[in-house]
Design a protein around this motif. Structure first.
Motif, PDB file in Angstrom:
ATOM      1  N   MET A  41      29.081  43.446  59.538  1.00  0.00           N
ATOM      2  CA  MET A  41      30.148  43.648  58.554  1.00  0.00           C
ATOM      3  C   MET A  41      31.286  43.645  58.872  1.00  0.00           C
ATOM      4  O   MET A  41      32.456  43.057  58.516  1.00  0.00           O
ATOM      5  CB  MET A  41      29.761  44.943  57.448  1.00  0.00           C
ATOM      6  N   HIS A  42      31.537  44.196  60.285  1.00  0.00           N
ATOM      7  CA  HIS A  42      33.003  44.310  60.893  1.00  0.00           C
ATOM      8  C   HIS A  42      33.176  42.751  61.246  1.00  0.00           C
ATOM      9  O   HIS A  42      34.316  42.345  61.117  1.00  0.00           O
ATOM     10  CB  HIS A  42      32.748  45.155  62.095  1.00  0.00           C
ATOM     11  N   TRP A  43      32.263  42.090  61.855  1.00  0.00           N
ATOM     12  CA  TRP A  43      32.433  40.794  62.321  1.00  0.00           C
ATOM     13  C   TRP A  43      32.889  39.811  60.936  1.00  0.00           C
ATOM     14  O   TRP A  43      33.707  39.134  60.963  1.00  0.00           O
ATOM     15  CB  TRP A  43      31.126  40.102  62.932  1.00  0.00           C
ATOM     16  N   VAL A  44      32.113  39.860  59.979  1.00  0.00           N
ATOM     17  CA  VAL A  44      32.162  39.196  58.383  1.00  0.00           C
ATOM     18  C   VAL A  44      33.741  39.583  58.264  1.00  0.00           C
ATOM     19  O   VAL A  44      34.356  38.670  57.835  1.00  0.00           O
ATOM     20  CB  VAL A  44      31.339  39.848  57.548  1.00  0.00           C
ATOM     21  N   HIS A  45      34.283  40.647  58.261  1.00  0.00           N
ATOM     22  CA  HIS A  45      35.718  40.902  57.785  1.00  0.00           C
ATOM     23  C   HIS A  45      36.707  40.298  58.727  1.00  0.00           C
ATOM     24  O   HIS A  45      37.668  39.740  58.225  1.00  0.00           O
ATOM     25  CB  HIS A  45      35.902  42.548  57.676  1.00  0.00           C
ATOM     26  N   GLU A  46      36.206  40.342  60.004  1.00  0.00           N
ATOM     27  CA  GLU A  46      37.043  39.657  61.095  1.00  0.00           C
ATOM     28  C   GLU A  46      37.178  38.264  60.720  1.00  0.00           C
ATOM     29  O   GLU A  46      38.121  37.634  60.703  1.00  0.00           O
ATOM     30  CB  GLU A  46      36.773  39.893  62.442  1.00  0.00           C
ATOM     31  N   GLU A  47      36.111  37.443  60.518  1.00  0.00           N
ATOM     32  CA  GLU A  47      35.962  36.189  60.155  1.00  0.00           C
ATOM     33  C   GLU A  47      36.854  35.880  58.836  1.00  0.00           C
ATOM     34  O   GLU A  47      37.627  34.796  58.816  1.00  0.00           O
ATOM     35  CB  GLU A  47      34.606  35.745  60.094  1.00  0.00           C
ATOM     36  N   LEU A  48      36.513  36.587  57.975  1.00  0.00           N
ATOM     37  CA  LEU A  48      37.333  36.133  56.591  1.00  0.00           C
ATOM     38  C   LEU A  48      38.743  36.593  56.851  1.00  0.00           C
ATOM     39  O   LEU A  48      39.642  35.557  56.158  1.00  0.00           O
ATOM     40  CB  LEU A  48      36.716  37.150  55.461  1.00  0.00           C
ATOM     41  N   THR A  49      39.262  37.233  57.563  1.00  0.00           N
ATOM     42  CA  THR A  49      40.856  37.624  57.772  1.00  0.00           C
ATOM     43  C   THR A  49      41.236  36.290  58.382  1.00  0.00           C
ATOM     44  O   THR A  49      42.257  35.961  58.048  1.00  0.00           O
ATOM     45  CB  THR A  49      41.072  39.121  58.405  1.00  0.00           C
ATOM     46  N   GLY A  50      40.552  35.745  59.634  1.00  0.00           N
ATOM     47  CA  GLY A  50      40.922  34.520  59.916  1.00  0.00           C
ATOM     48  C   GLY A  50      40.995  33.350  59.086  1.00  0.00           C
ATOM     49  O   GLY A  50      42.036  32.761  59.340  1.00  0.00           O
ATOM     50  N   VAL A  51      40.138  33.471  58.362  1.00  0.00           N
ATOM     51  CA  VAL A  51      40.135  32.060  57.136  1.00  0.00           C
ATOM     52  C   VAL A  51      41.142  32.105  56.463  1.00  0.00           C
ATOM     53  O   VAL A  51      41.902  31.379  56.209  1.00  0.00           O
ATOM     54  CB  VAL A  51      38.729  32.237  56.358  1.00  0.00           C
ATOM     55  N   LEU A  52      41.447  33.529  55.870  1.00  0.00           N
ATOM     56  CA  LEU A  52      42.634  33.730  54.891  1.00  0.00           C
ATOM     57  C   LEU A  52      44.055  33.379  55.431  1.00  0.00           C
ATOM     58  O   LEU A  52      45.014  32.963  55.063  1.00  0.00           O
ATOM     59  CB  LEU A  52      42.368  35.044  54.447  1.00  0.00           C
ATOM     60  N   GLU A  53      44.297  33.930  56.830  1.00  0.00           N
ATOM     61  CA  GLU A  53      45.434  33.702  57.529  1.00  0.00           C
ATOM     62  C   GLU A  53      45.549  32.362  57.651  1.00  0.00           C
ATOM     63  O   GLU A  53      46.535  31.566  57.793  1.00  0.00           O
ATOM     64  CB  GLU A  53      45.360  34.411  58.738  1.00  0.00           C
ATOM     65  N   ASN A  54      44.454  31.555  58.109  1.00  0.00           N
ATOM     66  CA  ASN A  54      44.642  30.026  58.347  1.00  0.00           C
ATOM     67  C   ASN A  54      45.094  29.377  57.053  1.00  0.00           C
ATOM     68  O   ASN A  54      45.853  28.439  57.012  1.00  0.00           O
ATOM     69  CB  ASN A  54      43.405  29.429  58.978  1.00  0.00           C
ATOM     70  N   ARG A  55      44.367  29.682  56.070  1.00  0.00           N
ATOM     71  CA  ARG A  55      44.912  29.179  54.860  1.00  0.00           C
ATOM     72  C   ARG A  55      46.521  29.518  54.201  1.00  0.00           C
ATOM     73  O   ARG A  55      46.842  28.859  53.810  1.00  0.00           O
ATOM     74  CB  ARG A  55      43.982  29.605  53.808  1.00  0.00           C
ATOM     75  N   ARG A  56      46.721  30.613  54.523  1.00  0.00           N
ATOM     76  CA  ARG A  56      48.042  30.952  54.346  1.00  0.00           C
ATOM     77  C   ARG A  56      49.464  30.228  54.915  1.00  0.00           C
ATOM     78  O   ARG A  56      50.190  29.741  54.602  1.00  0.00           O
ATOM     79  CB  ARG A  56      48.503  32.623  54.375  1.00  0.00           C
ATOM     80  N   VAL A  57      48.762  29.995  56.365  1.00  0.00           N
ATOM     81  CA  VAL A  57      49.586  29.378  57.299  1.00  0.00           C
ATOM     82  C   VAL A  57      49.748  27.777  56.734  1.00  0.00           C
ATOM     83  O   VAL A  57      50.723  26.932  56.691  1.00  0.00           O
ATOM     84  CB  VAL A  57      49.219  29.425  58.599  1.00  0.00           C
ATOM     85  N   ALA A  58      48.658  27.324  56.540  1.00  0.00           N
ATOM     86  CA  ALA A  58      48.255  25.872  56.017  1.00  0.00           C
ATOM     87  C   ALA A  58      49.443  25.646  54.908  1.00  0.00           C
ATOM     88  O   ALA A  58      49.799  24.486  54.638  1.00  0.00           O
ATOM     89  CB  ALA A  58      47.114  25.537  55.829  1.00  0.00           C
ATOM     90  N   ALA A  59      49.296  26.804  53.769  1.00  0.00           N
ATOM     91  CA  ALA A  59      49.725  26.537  52.631  1.00  0.00           C
ATOM     92  C   ALA A  59      51.396  26.397  52.664  1.00  0.00           C
ATOM     93  O   ALA A  59      52.078  25.731  51.954  1.00  0.00           O
ATOM     94  CB  ALA A  59      49.582  27.556  51.683  1.00  0.00           C
ATOM     95  N   PHE A  60      51.802  27.013  53.830  1.00  0.00           N
ATOM     96  CA  PHE A  60      53.472  27.158  54.026  1.00  0.00           C
ATOM     97  C   PHE A  60      53.859  25.692  54.904  1.00  0.00           C
ATOM     98  O   PHE A  60      54.829  25.754  55.131  1.00  0.00           O
ATOM     99  CB  PHE A  60      53.789  28.230  54.565  1.00  0.00           C
ATOM    100  N   HIS A  61      53.006  24.885  55.299  1.00  0.00           N
ATOM    101  CA  HIS A  61      53.215  23.699  56.073  1.00  0.00           C
ATOM    102  C   HIS A  61      53.381  22.648  55.468  1.00  0.00           C
ATOM    103  O   HIS A  61      52.494  22.260  54.530  1.00  0.00           O
ATOM    104  CB  HIS A  61      52.359  23.690  57.555  1.00  0.00           C
TER     105      HIS A  61
END
Length: 84
Positions: free
Chosen positions: A64-84
């Motif tokens: 579950m720790h790994w899962v949360h790290e992965e999802l945090t990365g996915v969400l951060e990448n989506r936020r960055v992509a939305a602003f570019h």
């Protein structure tokens, strides 16, 4: 609302076959989450997570720790992509 969606995604990724050793891409994580939600539904994913925490709590916590790290990365990448 976002935390509920992230929780559902976490349960779905948890029950998927993806492994940390695979270093899955963002697309692979998204496909796994979608596939598990379609296969098990939200209640089914939650039940599988509960079963794993009951049967193998030490391994489940690590996953579950790994899962949360992965999802945090996915969400951060989506936020960055939305602003570019």
């Amino acid at each position: 609302m976002i935390s509920i969606v992230k929780d559902l995604a976490a349960e779905a990724l948890f029950v998927s076959d993806l492994q940390p050793s695979q270093c899955p891409s963002q697309a692979a994580v998204e496909r796994a989450v979608t596939a598990m939600l379609l296969l098990h539904g939200t209640d089914g994913c939650a039940a599988e997570v509960a079963l794993e925490f009951g049967d193998h709590p030490d391994i489940a916590v690590t996953r579950m720790h790994w899962v949360h790290e992965e999802l945090t990365g996915v969400l951060e990448n989506r936020r960055v992509a939305a602003f570019h």
